[in-house]
Design an enzyme around this catalytic site. Structure first.
Site, PDB file in Angstrom:
ATOM      1  N   SER A   1      38.372  39.457  42.588  1.00 13.14           N
ATOM      2  CA  SER A   1      37.398  40.428  43.088  1.00 13.14           C
ATOM      3  C   SER A   1      36.484  40.823  41.953  1.00 13.14           C
ATOM      4  O   SER A   1      36.949  41.148  40.860  1.00 13.14           O
ATOM      5  CB  SER A   1      38.107  41.666  43.643  1.00 13.14           C
ATOM      6  OG  SER A   1      37.204  42.751  43.774  1.00 13.14           O
ATOM      7  N   GLY A   2      35.171  40.812  42.220  1.00 14.11           N
ATOM      8  CA  GLY A   2      34.226  41.220  41.194  1.00 14.11           C
ATOM      9  C   GLY A   2      34.284  42.706  40.907  1.00 14.11           C
ATOM     10  O   GLY A   2      34.377  43.131  39.748  1.00 14.11           O
TER      11      GLY A   2
ATOM     12  N   THR B   1      32.676  38.758  44.471  1.00 10.07           N
ATOM     13  CA  THR B   1      33.106  37.432  44.925  1.00 10.07           C
ATOM     14  C   THR B   1      32.262  36.959  46.102  1.00 10.07           C
ATOM     15  O   THR B   1      31.990  35.764  46.240  1.00 10.07           O
ATOM     16  CB  THR B   1      34.594  37.436  45.304  1.00 10.07           C
ATOM     17  OG1 THR B   1      34.870  38.563  46.139  1.00 10.07           O
ATOM     18  CG2 THR B   1      35.484  37.500  44.065  1.00 10.07           C
TER      19      THR B   1
ATOM     20  N   GLN C   1      45.642  45.045  48.666  1.00 12.62           N
ATOM     21  CA  GLN C   1      44.907  45.734  49.721  1.00 12.62           C
ATOM     22  C   GLN C   1      45.819  45.875  50.934  1.00 12.62           C
ATOM     23  O   GLN C   1      46.892  45.261  50.974  1.00 12.62           O
ATOM     24  CB  GLN C   1      43.617  44.975  50.055  1.00 12.62           C
ATOM     25  CG  GLN C   1      42.607  45.022  48.921  1.00 12.62           C
ATOM     26  CD  GLN C   1      41.326  44.260  49.197  1.00 12.62           C
ATOM     27  OE1 GLN C   1      41.200  43.564  50.198  1.00 12.62           O
ATOM     28  NE2 GLN C   1      40.366  44.383  48.296  1.00 12.62           N
TER      29      GLN C   1
ATOM     30  N   CYS D   1      29.693  43.580  46.310  1.00 16.47           N
ATOM     31  CA  CYS D   1      30.735  42.550  46.424  1.00 16.47           C
ATOM     32  C   CYS D   1      30.483  41.376  45.479  1.00 16.47           C
ATOM     33  O   CYS D   1      29.606  40.537  45.715  1.00 16.47           O
ATOM     34  CB  CYS D   1      30.884  42.044  47.858  1.00 16.47           C
ATOM     35  SG  CYS D   1      32.342  40.996  48.098  1.00 16.47           S
TER      36      CYS D   1
END
Length: 345
Positions: free
Chosen positions: A93-94, A257, A85, A255
């Site tokens: 990250s989900g 996580t 990022q 989101c």
């Protein structure tokens, strides 16, 4: 064409949040483990150069992530990945796990089995089991068994210049979060408030990381609060969320996580038990299904095993390249679209 570097990206989004997947041209990342590779990306100038090349203008944009597909190190893993990022490389990250699973199956990198394919993903935070529902060559939805999530500290008081004292739960769901009930900043989670929520999130993240140090007890490469996630609960029990991301944007998905971290707080407060399932809704109205699969421990701390279910959608195929005469190989960011913190990039 005189390109000196090319990387192929499959464009995917999970419930609105873009997670481009680098499926070709990824350079070798030094490190014996995925956690060591994460550390290299965040500390070595060459790692910083790669992240900036992919994430910043003119090749990148302030929205979304780029997922580097890497050779798996764990014998049980089908693939490994690290999330890039604009601020740094991240461990887990989900939404990006859903994007990566969708990309692996729909591109044929991992063979799709119908009606269900199990893909084991290796991240710097540990293994993530992805169970994909598949039909007619398409990955319809993905259920993730997330890494153990735990509470670092509940009800941490933060002195703020704008809202007085507010309370935050500091929790781990694959990365560290500060979870804040949105009513404390006098806003609601809706599209019209995105800019205000992001501004508040950036202020709170800076205050928290200035005064409080958090480090994973077993994975030292994972440290510091990565995001502030605002939350609210609707009358039917749906959890509304808005994760705020540096340098200044809102997560479009609910989101994964962040909801994993929040599930740890619910369990710690006696508000969730094994077998419970609830819906989480994002700022744009997209949804994840969140479940509490099991309880466990991390370095002696109570922890939960969350599940996150959502959908990924492919929408493009891109080849990113560098002309040897390009004056901006490391990219750039401006405050007009990147937010007020862009000058720090």
């Amino acid at each position: 064409m005189r390109w000196k570097r090319t990387i192929q990206l499959l464009d995917v989004h999970a419930e609105g949040e873009i997670g481009r997947v680098a499926i070709g041209g990824v350079p070798k990342i030094p490190g014996e483990t995925i956690a060591a590779q994460l550390h290299w990306l965040n500390t070595d100038p060459k790692g910083d150069e790669l992240r900036r090349f992919l994430c910043l203008e003119p090749r990148g944009a302030p929205i979304g992530s780029v997922n580097l597909l890497l050779p798996a190190r764990h014998p049980d893993a089908d693939a490994a990945f690290i999330i890039l990022q604009p601020d740094q490389a991240h461990a887990s990250s989900g939404s990006n796990s859903i994007c990566v699973t969708t990309a692996l199956l729909e591109s044929g990198i991992v063979e799709m089995q119908e009606p269900e394919t199990i893909v084991t993903l290796e991240t710097a935070a540990g293994l993530v089991k992805a169970t994909a529902t598949c039909r007619d060559g398409r990955c319809e939805k993905v259920k993730l068994t997330m890494v153990p999530s735990f509470v670092h500290e509940l009800d941490v008081e933060i002195d703020t210049p704008h809202w007085g004292k507010i309370k935050a739960d500091l929790c781990y769901g694959g990365i560290f979060y500060a979870l804040v009930d949105v009513g404390q900043i006098n806003l609601t989670i809706e599209k019209a408030n995105a800019a205000g929520l992001v501004q508040a999130g950036m202020i709170l993240k800076e205050l928290i990381n200035r005064d409080i140090k958090v480090v994973h007890p077993e994975i030292p490469a994972i440290s510091g609060v990565a995001y502030v996630m605002f939350r609210d609960t609707e009358a039917d029990g749906t959890v509304r969320t808005c994760t705020t991301m540096w340098p200044g944007r809102a997560d479009r998905s609910p989101c994964g996580t962040g909801n994993s971290a929040n599930l740890a707080t619910l369990h710690a407060r006696g508000k969730a038990k094994v077998g419970d399932v609830f819906t989480s809704k994002s700022i744009i109205g997209s949804e994840f299904e969140v479940g509490l699969q099991a309880v466990t421990e991390v370095a002696g701390r109570p922890a939960v095993i969350p599940t996150i279910t959502g959908r990924g959608f492919t929408f493009g195929l891109t080849q990113v390249a560098l002309d040897p005469f390009d004056p901006h190989p490391g990219g750039f960011a401006l405050t007009d679209v990147w937010g007020p913190s862009a000058g720090e990039i």
